[in-house]
Design a protein around this motif. Structure first.
Motif, PDB file in Angstrom:
ATOM      1  N   ARG A  90       0.839  -1.206   0.000  1.00 15.21           N
ATOM      2  CA  ARG A  90       0.000   0.000   0.000  1.00 15.21           C
ATOM      3  C   ARG A  90       0.870   1.249   0.000  1.00 15.21           C
ATOM      4  N   ARG A  91       1.927   1.236   0.816  1.00 16.62           N
ATOM      5  CA  ARG A  91       2.815   2.404   0.930  1.00 16.62           C
ATOM      6  C   ARG A  91       3.507   2.686  -0.402  1.00 16.62           C
ATOM      7  N   SER A  92       3.924   1.631  -1.117  1.00 13.77           N
ATOM      8  CA  SER A  92       4.648   1.821  -2.375  1.00 13.77           C
ATOM      9  C   SER A  92       3.729   2.067  -3.561  1.00 13.77           C
ATOM     10  N   GLY A  93       2.409   1.999  -3.344  1.00 14.86           N
ATOM     11  CA  GLY A  93       1.468   2.303  -4.413  1.00 14.86           C
ATOM     12  C   GLY A  93       1.088   1.129  -5.282  1.00 14.86           C
ATOM     13  N   VAL A  94       1.519  -0.084  -4.916  1.00 12.94           N
ATOM     14  CA  VAL A  94       1.196  -1.261  -5.718  1.00 12.94           C
ATOM     15  C   VAL A  94      -0.320  -1.457  -5.802  1.00 12.94           C
ATOM     16  N   LEU A  95      -0.994  -1.340  -4.681  1.00 16.61           N
ATOM     17  CA  LEU A  95      -2.442  -1.563  -4.667  1.00 16.61           C
ATOM     18  C   LEU A  95      -3.166  -0.477  -5.456  1.00 16.61           C
ATOM     19  N   ARG A  97      -2.016   1.223  -8.031  1.00 14.95           N
ATOM     20  CA  ARG A  97      -1.810   1.019  -9.465  1.00 14.95           C
ATOM     21  C   ARG A  97      -2.647  -0.142  -9.985  1.00 14.95           C
ATOM     22  N   LEU A  98      -2.918  -1.122  -9.136  1.00 16.68           N
ATOM     23  CA  LEU A  98      -3.734  -2.246  -9.575  1.00 16.68           C
ATOM     24  C   LEU A  98      -5.169  -1.832  -9.888  1.00 16.68           C
ATOM     25  N   GLU A  99      -5.601  -0.721  -9.308  1.00 21.25           N
ATOM     26  CA  GLU A  99      -6.983  -0.289  -9.513  1.00 21.25           C
ATOM     27  C   GLU A  99      -7.260   0.115 -10.955  1.00 21.25           C
ATOM     28  N   ARG A 104      -7.574  -6.752  -9.683  1.00 22.48           N
ATOM     29  CA  ARG A 104      -8.173  -6.018  -8.583  1.00 22.48           C
ATOM     30  C   ARG A 104      -7.255  -6.100  -7.366  1.00 22.48           C
ATOM     31  N   PRO A 105      -7.230  -5.053  -6.538  1.00 17.94           N
ATOM     32  CA  PRO A 105      -6.382  -5.104  -5.345  1.00 17.94           C
ATOM     33  C   PRO A 105      -6.655  -6.303  -4.456  1.00 17.94           C
ATOM     34  N   VAL A 106      -7.927  -6.746  -4.431  1.00 13.97           N
ATOM     35  CA  VAL A 106      -8.249  -7.881  -3.569  1.00 13.97           C
ATOM     36  C   VAL A 106      -7.475  -9.128  -3.978  1.00 13.97           C
ATOM     37  N   MET A 107      -7.045  -9.188  -5.260  1.00  8.45           N
ATOM     38  CA  MET A 107      -6.264 -10.342  -5.696  1.00  8.45           C
ATOM     39  C   MET A 107      -4.948 -10.427  -4.928  1.00  8.45           C
ATOM     40  N   ILE A 108      -4.364  -9.262  -4.603  1.00  2.31           N
ATOM     41  CA  ILE A 108      -3.131  -9.259  -3.819  1.00  2.31           C
ATOM     42  C   ILE A 108      -3.400  -9.827  -2.431  1.00  2.31           C
ATOM     43  N   GLY A 243     -12.228  -9.893  10.947  1.00  2.00           N
ATOM     44  CA  GLY A 243     -12.341  -9.871   9.486  1.00  2.00           C
ATOM     45  C   GLY A 243     -13.287  -8.787   9.009  1.00  2.00           C
ATOM     46  N   ALA A 244     -14.429  -8.632   9.678  1.00  2.00           N
ATOM     47  CA  ALA A 244     -15.387  -7.600   9.300  1.00  2.00           C
ATOM     48  C   ALA A 244     -14.802  -6.209   9.524  1.00  2.00           C
ATOM     49  N   ALA A 245     -14.116  -6.016  10.650  1.00  2.00           N
ATOM     50  CA  ALA A 245     -13.496  -4.711  10.929  1.00  2.00           C
ATOM     51  C   ALA A 245     -12.413  -4.389   9.918  1.00  2.00           C
ATOM     52  N   ALA A 246     -11.632  -5.401   9.522  1.00  2.00           N
ATOM     53  CA  ALA A 246     -10.575  -5.185   8.541  1.00  2.00           C
ATOM     54  C   ALA A 246     -11.168  -4.808   7.188  1.00  2.00           C
ATOM     55  N   ALA A 247     -12.234  -5.484   6.792  1.00  2.66           N
ATOM     56  CA  ALA A 247     -12.867  -5.186   5.495  1.00  2.66           C
ATOM     57  C   ALA A 247     -13.407  -3.758   5.481  1.00  2.66           C
ATOM     58  N   LYS A 248     -13.925  -3.303   6.607  1.00  2.00           N
ATOM     59  CA  LYS A 248     -14.485  -1.950   6.665  1.00  2.00           C
ATOM     60  C   LYS A 248     -13.393  -0.890   6.710  1.00  2.00           C
ATOM     61  N   ALA A 249     -12.300  -1.184   7.379  1.00  2.00           N
ATOM     62  CA  ALA A 249     -11.258  -0.172   7.590  1.00  2.00           C
ATOM     63  C   ALA A 249     -10.181  -0.153   6.506  1.00  2.00           C
ATOM     64  N   PHE A 250     -10.083  -1.229   5.726  1.00  2.00           N
ATOM     65  CA  PHE A 250      -8.954  -1.353   4.792  1.00  2.00           C
ATOM     66  C   PHE A 250      -9.063  -0.318   3.681  1.00  2.00           C
ATOM     67  N   CYS A 251      -7.960   0.358   3.400  1.00  2.00           N
ATOM     68  CA  CYS A 251      -7.902   1.286   2.281  1.00  2.00           C
ATOM     69  C   CYS A 251      -6.764   0.855   1.363  1.00  2.00           C
ATOM     70  N   TRP A 252      -6.935   1.098   0.081  1.00  2.00           N
ATOM     71  CA  TRP A 252      -5.981   0.598  -0.911  1.00  2.00           C
ATOM     72  C   TRP A 252      -4.833   1.570  -1.166  1.00  2.00           C
ATOM     73  N   ASP A 253      -4.982   2.830  -0.751  1.00  2.00           N
ATOM     74  CA  ASP A 253      -3.890   3.785  -0.983  1.00  2.00           C
ATOM     75  C   ASP A 253      -3.718   4.689   0.231  1.00  2.00           C
TER      76      ASP A 253
END
Length: 253
Positions: A90-95, A97-99, A104-108, A243-253
């Motif tokens: 996420r920090r390096s922008g890989v996720l 750029r996948l957008e 899809r980022p979820v593939m990572i 898992g539910a909290a992670a899905a809600k809080a996760f950001c791709w960038d």
């Protein structure tokens, strides 16, 4: 407009690529592959080794040390290794750029989970082989239940790891948060000594946190008794809630 859906081959190729990247990080393989064997040898060669104290006819080495080691490895990989990699992506922008690609980022995320699971399985198999061949470890009296409990422990630890990855702003922060979480649950779960030595409130809390609940449930399968339903519920609850909290809080960038 037709939406492109990555094929099964694309998912498998990404998982394979992640696995190859993991194998190139030699230092990162110490935890899943070497640490379990080292712990088995250390306890097996100890002065108070497997043959002294017994639980329901099962040596202490089998009934406690082996389950504790398995839970420790899964917890380290799930709560420390995997979140650090995802935070770095996420920090390096890989996720990000996948957008803009058909992927899809979820593939990572899925690929990382698969790669981490492969590490866990190899490390566990090697550790069990050392314990079996060098110290005569007996297999669980309920092997199918043991496998089910191990899967539940893995789900809980990986869900907590995803939550760490979701809230950690940097890879270093992910490692720091993961280590604090790991050592806190390990200490309360009896990883540094009998839980009975803790104050009653902390001992009870530690028993139902994922680390303590996982050790207790796996120990039960080695001794041939049914795991406590409350321990299983604690593991399932941790997996679902984290898992539910992670899905809600996760950001791709």
């Amino acid at each position: 407009m037709t939406t492109y859906r990555p094929s099964a081959r694309a998912w498998a190729l990404l998982a394979w690529t992640e696995a190859k990247l993991v194998t190139r990080d030699t230092a990162g393989l110490v935890i899943p592959l070497v640490l379990p064997m080292l712990i088995m040898v250390m306890y097996g060669l100890g002065a108070d080794g497997a043959g002294t104290e017994r639980f329901r006819g099962v040596p202490a080495f089998d009934a406690h040390v082996v389950p504790m080691t398995l839970v420790m490895v899964v917890a380290l990989i799930g709560m420390v290794n995997m979140p650090a990699v995802l935070a770095a992506y996420r920090r390096s922008g890989v996720l990000r750029r996948l957008e803009v690609t058909p992927a899809r980022p979820v593939m990572i995320l899925v690929a990382q989970v698969v790669a981490a699971l492969a590490q866990v399985l190899v490390g566990v198999v090697l550790a069990l082989l050392v314990a079996r061949l060098a110290f005569g470890m007996s297999m669980p009296r309920d092997p199918l239940i043991a496998i089910g409990v191990f899967c539940l422990v893995t789900a809980a630890m990986y869900a907590l790891g995803m939550l760490v990855a979701a809230i950690a702003p940097t890879p270093n922060a992910a490692v720091a948060i993961g280590l604090v979480l790991f050592f806190a649950t390990m200490a309360l779960g009896g990883g540094f000594g009998p839980r009975e030595n803790l104050p009653d409130g902390l001992a009870t809390l530690g028993e139902y946190l994922p680390y303590g609940a996982g050790v207790e449930a796996l120990s039960a399968t080695w001794m041939g008794v049914a795991p406590d339903l409350w321990h299983l519920a604690a593991l399932a609850g941790a997996a679902v809630l984290a898992g539910a909290a992670a899905a809600k809080a996760f950001c791709w960038d």
